[in-house]
Scaffold this motif. Structure first.
Motif, PDB file in Angstrom:
ATOM      1  N   ASN A  95       0.809  -1.220   0.000  1.00  0.00           N
ATOM      2  CA  ASN A  95       0.000   0.000   0.000  1.00  0.00           C
ATOM      3  C   ASN A  95       0.843   1.271   0.000  1.00  0.00           C
ATOM      4  OD1 ASN A  95      -2.147  -1.705   0.106  1.00  0.00           O
ATOM      5  ND2 ASN A  95      -2.630  -1.354   2.257  1.00  0.00           N
ATOM      6  N   LEU A  96       1.941   1.256  -0.741  1.00  0.00           N
ATOM      7  CA  LEU A  96       2.675   2.511  -0.924  1.00  0.00           C
ATOM      8  C   LEU A  96       1.807   3.463  -1.737  1.00  0.00           C
ATOM      9  CD1 LEU A  96       6.327   1.381  -1.735  1.00  0.00           C
ATOM     10  CD2 LEU A  96       5.388   2.193   0.426  1.00  0.00           C
ATOM     11  N   PHE A  97       2.054   4.768  -1.576  1.00  0.00           N
ATOM     12  CA  PHE A  97       1.303   5.747  -2.355  1.00  0.00           C
ATOM     13  C   PHE A  97       1.966   5.866  -3.726  1.00  0.00           C
ATOM     14  CE2 PHE A  97       0.753   7.457   2.125  1.00  0.00           C
ATOM     15  CZ  PHE A  97      -0.442   6.778   2.323  1.00  0.00           C
ATOM     16  N   PRO A  98       1.287   5.425  -4.789  1.00  0.00           N
ATOM     17  CA  PRO A  98       1.969   5.303  -6.087  1.00  0.00           C
ATOM     18  C   PRO A  98       2.301   6.635  -6.727  1.00  0.00           C
ATOM     19  CG  PRO A  98      -0.368   4.792  -6.308  1.00  0.00           C
ATOM     20  CD  PRO A  98      -0.111   4.979  -4.838  1.00  0.00           C
ATOM     21  N   HIS A  99       1.654   7.701  -6.283  1.00  0.00           N
ATOM     22  CA  HIS A  99       1.869   9.001  -6.915  1.00  0.00           C
ATOM     23  C   HIS A  99       2.959   9.803  -6.212  1.00  0.00           C
ATOM     24  CE1 HIS A  99      -0.916   9.324  -3.655  1.00  0.00           C
ATOM     25  NE2 HIS A  99      -0.805  10.625  -3.631  1.00  0.00           N
ATOM     26  N   MET A 100       3.559   9.232  -5.155  1.00  0.00           N
ATOM     27  CA  MET A 100       4.625   9.946  -4.446  1.00  0.00           C
ATOM     28  C   MET A 100       5.939   9.188  -4.642  1.00  0.00           C
ATOM     29  SD  MET A 100       2.888  10.626  -0.746  1.00  0.00           S
ATOM     30  CE  MET A 100       1.254  11.348  -0.568  1.00  0.00           C
ATOM     31  N   PRO A 142       7.298   4.284  -6.638  1.00  0.00           N
ATOM     32  CA  PRO A 142       7.053   2.912  -6.157  1.00  0.00           C
ATOM     33  C   PRO A 142       6.953   1.874  -7.275  1.00  0.00           C
ATOM     34  CG  PRO A 142       5.745   4.442  -4.885  1.00  0.00           C
ATOM     35  CD  PRO A 142       6.420   5.255  -5.957  1.00  0.00           C
ATOM     36  N   ASP A 143       6.355   2.277  -8.414  1.00  0.00           N
ATOM     37  CA  ASP A 143       6.195   1.317  -9.511  1.00  0.00           C
ATOM     38  C   ASP A 143       7.519   0.786 -10.040  1.00  0.00           C
ATOM     39  OD1 ASP A 143       3.536   1.150  -9.549  1.00  0.00           O
ATOM     40  OD2 ASP A 143       3.201   2.551 -11.202  1.00  0.00           O
ATOM     41  N   LYS A 150       9.704  -2.521  -2.251  1.00  0.00           N
ATOM     42  CA  LYS A 150       8.485  -1.812  -1.841  1.00  0.00           C
ATOM     43  C   LYS A 150       8.213  -2.058  -0.364  1.00  0.00           C
ATOM     44  CE  LYS A 150       6.000  -1.942  -6.218  1.00  0.00           C
ATOM     45  NZ  LYS A 150       4.980  -2.612  -6.999  1.00  0.00           N
TER      46      LYS A 150
ATOM     47  N   GLY B 117      -6.692  -0.430   0.367  1.00  0.00           N
ATOM     48  CA  GLY B 117      -5.389  -0.421   1.025  1.00  0.00           C
ATOM     49  C   GLY B 117      -4.806   0.983   1.142  1.00  0.00           C
ATOM     50  N   GLN B 118      -5.104   1.833   0.163  1.00  0.00           N
ATOM     51  CA  GLN B 118      -4.600   3.204   0.204  1.00  0.00           C
ATOM     52  C   GLN B 118      -5.239   3.980   1.349  1.00  0.00           C
ATOM     53  OE1 GLN B 118      -2.240   4.811  -1.942  1.00  0.00           O
ATOM     54  NE2 GLN B 118      -1.750   2.662  -2.259  1.00  0.00           N
ATOM     55  N   ALA B 121      -3.699   2.551   4.559  1.00  0.00           N
ATOM     56  CA  ALA B 121      -2.333   3.017   4.782  1.00  0.00           C
ATOM     57  C   ALA B 121      -2.363   4.448   5.314  1.00  0.00           C
ATOM     58  CB  ALA B 121      -1.529   2.943   3.492  1.00  0.00           C
ATOM     59  N   GLN B 140      -4.677  10.320  -6.819  1.00  0.00           N
ATOM     60  CA  GLN B 140      -4.765   9.084  -7.597  1.00  0.00           C
ATOM     61  C   GLN B 140      -6.075   8.997  -8.366  1.00  0.00           C
ATOM     62  OE1 GLN B 140      -3.366   5.416  -5.547  1.00  0.00           O
ATOM     63  NE2 GLN B 140      -3.193   6.763  -3.785  1.00  0.00           N
ATOM     64  N   GLY B 218      -0.686   3.662 -12.750  1.00  0.00           N
ATOM     65  CA  GLY B 218      -0.357   2.505 -11.900  1.00  0.00           C
ATOM     66  C   GLY B 218      -0.923   2.686 -10.508  1.00  0.00           C
ATOM     67  N   ALA B 221       1.077  -0.310  -6.601  1.00  0.00           N
ATOM     68  CA  ALA B 221       2.014  -0.160  -5.483  1.00  0.00           C
ATOM     69  C   ALA B 221       1.256  -0.117  -4.182  1.00  0.00           C
ATOM     70  CB  ALA B 221       2.817   1.118  -5.625  1.00  0.00           C
TER      71      ALA B 221
END
Lengths: 257, 221, 221
Positions: A95-100, A142-143, A150, B117-118, B121, B140, B218, B221
């Protein structure tokens, strides 16, 4: 010794399914506790309740000496947020923030939530990144990381809030086998360093035996066996624990949870 | 009777002036629609249950009834309750509210695309609801819906001629008045049609570009 | 309250015309959508080009401009249709253009394996389309067609601007006579809303009927 976390006679159900029943658990401050058990035994729910992601139906949960849940009563949002600062969580699916960027994933909450200055937070984030061996990936998204990387970032992100209690929810279950080692290595360092209360829900028996002070075996929403790793994993007393461990040793399908 | 090119050229400047009003009304209406729509989507998802339900009903109602009636309603009722707006402002408001209902549904799809999950988190790190929306969910949820919002911008542009019904001097109203004066409707109305066609086709090109850019984001993540 | 109920018969008279235009235009739109949607993908070049031009022109300009053009400009070219025929024709053409895109999209979404399976059984292109591909695509067309039907219903309000005394037109007349704006327009909005709900309900039934006893065939569920 003070308690970091206490579950007292907790009941929890999802619809018709009873997830926890008359569940009792005390975790002293600084302890490293491993929770093991078959799928659906309620072990992840224990962590999610401690993180205040789920409420309970009956009983009481205390976190760092304060009441978190009591029966179905839900604390006000503000109170819940204050209590959540006492715990940090690492998720199975990261659950990392993909946009950061990786670095922002780590400094964002300390700045927004804890009110730490941006510069200090970034410095701390870089320190944490080198602790998990990813200093050079600070600017990556993250991607662009592997699963193991990750998860190490996710651990650093949770640590950045400096919670006294850390909850690890099957943190290696979604990883390819060759990446499990690097994540366990980070957890081992964390355990060796001491000071933090750690709850680990895991299927890695060997690892649990190695780093945990105490192991709890759960089945059907209750604690079935509770003791030092040498007992629960090394020489289990309860037949259900034995059956479970035997199935794990046979390599039965427990990782695909 | 055939198409009179000289006459068409003579009325073109006036029509273009009207077109400027049309474009302005569309742009401002879209600002209203984007903000109000986002507010409604967020309230629907994160607000108290009764409020979320009410907003949902409102969206459904607005989407099921004609913009023209909504336009008349605001035009006649607002003055009665002491709100004095110019016809243009009333038109912008009506366009904005009508399309906010559509935009809210688009935003909702984007918000639903952000995994649980986001949210968890964010909660585990102690983010407040406001911080969770601002820092985690909306960054997002929004990029993937930009093309869909663009489509509604074009749809709104094509609905803006309705403002002629409440005397706004946008391009269709100009065309009608010009036609009535000269008894020649063919040139002004055809020109208006061509203007809309050109702008819509150009906008469609632009949106295809946006789709290429924002089509995927994406989230794994 | 009794007075507003007294207005109801007049409004219902208007609603009848609104529904008449909706139904007739919907039938026309359905035919046009299928013909143009198929022609665009499967007809020989000139026909496909014609279909594409039709779709782009009617989607690229707006319904009100089209209504005005057919009502005010076309008679000047010697074609006099009358308000009612103009309304049905223009709204049908407009909805049909959007519908053609729905048809095209739904057929495009049927997996190639279905074409190949049909071909391997000896079907020609037309036979495969008719017996295998179209029936599968039809189910996917229903929800967007429902939305288009509601858009069509809402668009019929525009015919009040070419002198037809539909529901919107009568609301305007009543408002001018009684000045009871709020009651009249709320009543009218509710009538449109109910008609839209009726369409939604009917489309839901149609979808269930088409889906009966069948998974989604080759389409992803």
């Amino acid at each position: 010794m003070s308690l970091a976390l206490a579950f007292r006679d907790v009941g929890k159900r999802f619809g018709e399914t009873r997830v926890l029943e008359a569940f009792d658990l005390e975790v002293p401050s600084g302890e490293k506790l491993a929770i093991i058990g078959p799928s659906g035994s309620g072990k992840s729910t224990v962590l999610r309740i401690a993180m205040a992601l789920e409420g309970i139906d009956t009983g009481r949960v205390e976190l760092m000496g304060e009441t978190l849940w009591e029966g179905t009563r839900r604390p006000p949002e503000r109170e819940l947020r204050r209590l959540r600062l006492q715990a940090g969580m690492v998720f199975q699916h990261f659950n990392l923030f993909p946009h950061m960027s990786v670095l922002e994933n780590i400094w964002r909450a300390p700045v927004d939530v804890a009110g730490i200055g941006r510069e200090e937070a970034e410095t701390r984030a870089r320190e944490l990144l080198s602790r998990v061996g990813l200093a050079e990936r600070a600017e990556a998204m993250p991607d662009q990381l592997s699963g193991g990387q990750k998860q190490r970032v996710a651990i650093a992100r949770a640590l950045a809030m400096r919670p006294p209690v850390m909850l690890f929810d099957e943190v290696t279950s979604a990883l390819d086998p060759e990446m499990v080692g690097e994540v366990l290595g980070v957890l081992r360092d964390l355990a060796d360093q001491g000071g933090i209360t750690m709850l680990l829900v895991t299927h890695e028996m060997q690892f649990a035996a190695e780093i945990a002070d105490r192991v709890v075996f759960m089945d059907g929403g209750r604690v079935v066996e509770d003791g030092p790793p040498s007992q629960v994993i090394g020489a289990p007393v309860e037949p259900r624990t034995r059956a479970f461990l035997a199935s794990v040793l046979r390599g039965a399908d427990v990782r695909a949870d | 009777m055939t198409f009179d090119w000289a006459y068409a050229a003579a009325i073109l400047p006036a029509l273009l002036e009207g077109l400027v009003i049309t474009v302005q009304a569309t742009a401002l209406g879209m600002v209203v629609a984007l903000t109000l729509g986002l507010a409604m989507a967020v309230v629907r998802q994160g607000g108290p249950r009764w409020l979320g339900w009410s907003v949902g009903q409102f969206i459904e109602f607005v989407r099921s009834t004609p913009l023209l009636i909504q336009l008349y309603f605001l035009f006649y009722v607002l003055p009665e309750i002491g709100v004095a707006l110019s016809p243009l402002a009333t038109g912008i408001l009506a366009l904005g509210v009508h399309y906010a209902a559509y935009c809210a549904e688009v935003y909702r799809a984007g918000i639903n695309g952000v995994s649980r999950g986001q949210w968890e988190a964010a909660a585990s790190l102690g983010f407040s609801p406001w911080q969770t929306w601002r820092r985690v969910v909306l960054p997002q949820a929004l990029p993937p819906v930009i093309p869909a919002l663009g489509n509604y911008l074009v749809a709104m542009f094509k609905d803006t001629p309705l403002l002629s019904a409440i005397t706004v001097m946008e391009v269709l109203q100009v065309a009608k008045i010009t036609g009535a004066e000269s008894f020649r409707y063919l040139e002004p109305l055809t020109l208006v049609g061509v203007m809309f066609l050109a702008l819509s086709l150009a906008a469609a090109q632009l949106i295809r570009g946006l789709e290429r850019r924002f089509g995927r984001l994406g989230r794994a993540a | 309250m009794t007075d507003s109920l007294a207005m109801l018969p007049l409004l219902l008279e208007g609603l009848r015309l609104t529904l008449q235009i909706t139904v007739l235009a919907a039938v026309l739109a359905l035919v046009l959508a299928i013909v143009a949607g198929l022609a665009r993908s499967y007809a020989p070049r000139p026909l496909a080009w014609l279909a594409a031009t039709y779709v782009e022109i009617f989607r690229g300009t707006s319904a009100l401009i089209q209504l005005f053009w057919f009502f005010f400009a076309l008679p000047l070219l010697g074609v006099e249709l009358g308000a009612f025929v103009t309304a049905v024709l223009v709204l049908g053409l407009n909805s049909g253009a959007y519908g053609a895109e729905v048809v095209r999209g739904a057929i495009g979404a049927v997996p190639r394996g279905q074409w190949e399976a049909a071909t391997s059984l000896g079907y020609g292109r037309l036979g495969a389309l008719r017996r295998v591909v179209f029936p599968q695509a039809a189910l996917a067309m229903v929800p967007p067609a429902g939305n288009l039907a509601i858009e069509l219903l809402k668009n019929t309000a525009l015919v009040s601007m070419i002198t037809l005394s539909d529901l919107t037109f009568r609301a305007q007349i009543l408002r001018a006579e009684t000045l009871r704006t709020v009651e009249i327009f709320i009543l009218v909005l509710v009538l449109y809303y109910l008609a839209a709900r009726f369409i939604t309900h009917g489309m839901g039934r149609l979808e269930r009927h088409l889906a009966r006893g069948r998974d989604h065939g080759g389409l992803a569920p």
